[in-house]
Design an enzyme around this catalytic site. Structure first.
Site, PDB file in Angstrom:
ATOM      1  CG  ASP A 160       9.739  -1.939   7.428  1.00 20.48           C
ATOM      2  OD1 ASP A 160       8.732  -2.129   6.724  1.00 20.48           O
ATOM      3  OD2 ASP A 160       9.693  -1.406   8.551  1.00 20.48           O
ATOM      4  NE  ARG A 211       1.169   2.332   3.495  1.00 14.57           N
ATOM      5  CZ  ARG A 211       2.178   2.384   4.369  1.00 14.57           C
ATOM      6  NH1 ARG A 211       2.871   3.486   4.515  1.00 14.57           N
ATOM      7  NH2 ARG A 211       2.470   1.325   5.095  1.00 14.57           N
TER       8      ARG A 211
HETATM    9  C1  S3P Z   1       5.743  -0.768  11.771  1.00 10.20           C
HETATM   10  C2  S3P Z   1       5.168  -1.952  11.392  1.00 10.20           C
HETATM   11  C3  S3P Z   1       5.318  -2.525  10.043  1.00 10.20           C
HETATM   12  C4  S3P Z   1       6.467  -1.878   9.287  1.00 10.20           C
HETATM   13  C5  S3P Z   1       6.453  -0.387   9.415  1.00 10.20           C
HETATM   14  C6  S3P Z   1       6.601   0.009  10.870  1.00 10.20           C
HETATM   15  C7  S3P Z   1       5.504  -0.262  13.130  1.00 10.20           C
HETATM   16  O1  S3P Z   1       4.114  -2.283   9.319  1.00 10.20           O
HETATM   17  O2  S3P Z   1       6.427  -2.246   7.938  1.00 10.20           O
HETATM   18  O3  S3P Z   1       7.504   0.199   8.680  1.00 10.20           O
HETATM   19  O4  S3P Z   1       6.212   0.667  13.576  1.00 10.20           O
HETATM   20  O5  S3P Z   1       4.590  -0.782  13.806  1.00 10.20           O
HETATM   21  P1  S3P Z   1       2.859  -3.278   9.403  1.00 10.20           P
HETATM   22  O6  S3P Z   1       2.306  -3.215  10.777  1.00 10.20           O
HETATM   23  O7  S3P Z   1       1.888  -2.742   8.373  1.00 10.20           O
HETATM   24  O8  S3P Z   1       3.390  -4.621   9.055  1.00 10.20           O
END
Ligand code: S3P
Length: 424
Positions: free
Chosen positions: A306, A113
């Site tokens: 999500d 990732r």
């Molecule tokens: C999260 C942010 C989101 C989300 C992840 C949890 C967080 O990701 O998809 O499951 O806790 O800050 P991104 O910041 O990559 O959008």
């Protein structure tokens, strides 16, 4: 068989990570109640334990003896964040400002990732970080450095990026400010405020002054709306269901899924609204209903990022067409969620067209049970289990151990709603 009864879901995963991190950096002891016991958050606990923070793990609560802003010590081994993107990206922000060396990594999915999105701004603050492909991929080796506040404009609406930079900003000279192109979840900002750390919010910009110590304070974590979403959709799809999920976080930066389901024809009641550690919480009651397709464009994506795997299941069972666009971020999650959901729903007979930035789902074809794969992704696994409930015949979802990253005991809760007494 209908789903009936009341249940709780685990504490919010995003809030739990932040509560562990900020309680570790606070002065004094705090209890984190209703924490998410998923493996992702336990990896964050282990990382701070490895940096000298005493954290006691008990059922339903964590007791953290905070070490203060400058109290972490050099870990004597590599910090393993498991499957957690939030864990590794937020930790990178904290580690960048320490006076010691550390290495963070995670499982095979994490090592694929993108990390450049946090490494870039952290380097701008003065962080010294090396990683595979110039810092784009974990493991990341971080030589703690004296950081300076920056004015950062993030090209993506990502709470992980925003939070990583703000956490680094805690250790930096001067003020750190982050502007995002659309509002992402604001749990970091709310938790800072709960702990008495001033954050300035101005539209899509958040700023924080560095090097301010703060005192520990207990946190009661709201139930995870992203976990509740699986039960909401299951109850909507299985006729004659009536389910109440108590104590669920309904932070407006997360409720896009409720709005989308309501637009599809769901009636979801928000009962007993209250506030917990600065976060809005309610009980959600949902009854089965016929659904129709929905169109979701880029502006709505961050507030429901999500929930797309489970929304795709709802869309496959809805009448008419659902179109999701501007959602390329879904390809950079625990799995490529666009490809994974298209493939798995097709196995059940759904008509799904994969697009570079989303999907087109022609809903209403009856689903037929089949053997499905989780792609090692907890949300794909739980979504396909719910799809299996809506399908005729038997569905088997393989490789479901990943469910424990966010929701240990998911299957037991689901079975609880399917029993006549209906206690989840
Ligand atoms: C999260 C942010 C989101 C989300 C992840 C949890 C967080 O990701 O998809 O499951 O806790 O800050 P991104 O910041 O990559 O959008």
């Amino acid at each position: 068989m209908p789903l009936r009864g009341a249940l709780t879901v685990p504490g919010d995963k995003s809030i739990t990570h932040r509560a562990i991190i900020l309680s570790s950096l606070a002065d004094g002891e705090a209890t984190i109640n209703n924490y998410c016991p998923g493996e992702d958050c336990l990896h964050t606990v282990a990382a701070f334990q490895a940096m000298g923070v005493p954290i006691e793990i008990a059922p339903g609560r964590l007791r953290v003896a905070g070490k203060g802003l400058w109290g972490l010590r050099e870990p004597d081994s590599i910090l393993d964040c498991g499957n957690s993107g939030t864990g590794i990206r937020l930790l990178a922000g904290v580690l960048a400002g320490q006076d010691f060396f550390s290495i963070v990594t995670g499982d095979a999915s994490i090592r694929r990732r993108p990390m450049g999105r946090v490494v870039g701004p952290l380097r701008e603050m003065g962080a010294v970080i090396a990683g595979r492909r110039g810092g784009e991929l974990a493991p990341l080796a971080i030589v703690g450095a004296r950081l300076r506040g920056i004015v950062f404009s993030s090209p993506i609406a990502s709470a992980q990026v925003k939070s990583s930079v703000l956490l680094a900003g805690l250790f930096a000279d001067g003020t750190t400010s982050v502007t995002e192109p659309a509002q992402s979840r604001d749990h970091t900002e709310r938790l800072f405020e709960h702990l008495g750390v001033p954050v300035m919010r101005n539209g899509l910009t958040v700023s924080l002054a560095g090097q301010r110590a703060f005192a520990a304070k207990d946190v009661a974590v709201a139930g995870d709306l992203s976990a509740a979403a699986f039960f909401l959709v299951a109850a909507l799809l299985v006729p004659e269901s009536d389910v109440t999920i108590t104590g669920v976080g309904v932070n407006p930066t997360r409720t896009g899924v409720l709005e989308a389901l309501q637009e599809m024809g769901a009636h979801i009641e928000l009962l007993n609204p209250r506030v917990q550690a600065g976060e809005p919480v309610a009980d959600l009651r949902v009854r089965s209903a016929p659904l129709c397709g929905v169109t979701i464009g880029p502006e709505r994506i961050p507030r429901m990022i999500d929930e797309f795997p489970i929304l795709c299941v709802a869309a496959a069972c809805a009448q008419g067409e659902t179109i999701v666009s501007g959602a390329e971020e879904l390809r950079a999650k625990e799995s490529d969620r666009i490809a994974a959901m298209a493939l798995e729903l097709r196995r059940l007979g759904a008509a799904v067209e994969e697009r570079p930035d989303g999907l087109r789902i022609m809903g209403g074809r009856p689903l037929e049970g089949a053997v499905c794969q989780s792609h090692g992704d907890h949300r794909v696994a739980m979504s396909m289990i719910v799809a299996g409930l809506a399908a005729q015949g038997e569905t088997r979802v393989e490789d479901c151990a990943c469910v424990a990253t966010s929701f240990p005991g998911f299957d037991k809760k689901l079975r609880g709603l399917l029993t006549p007494s209906g206690q989840g």
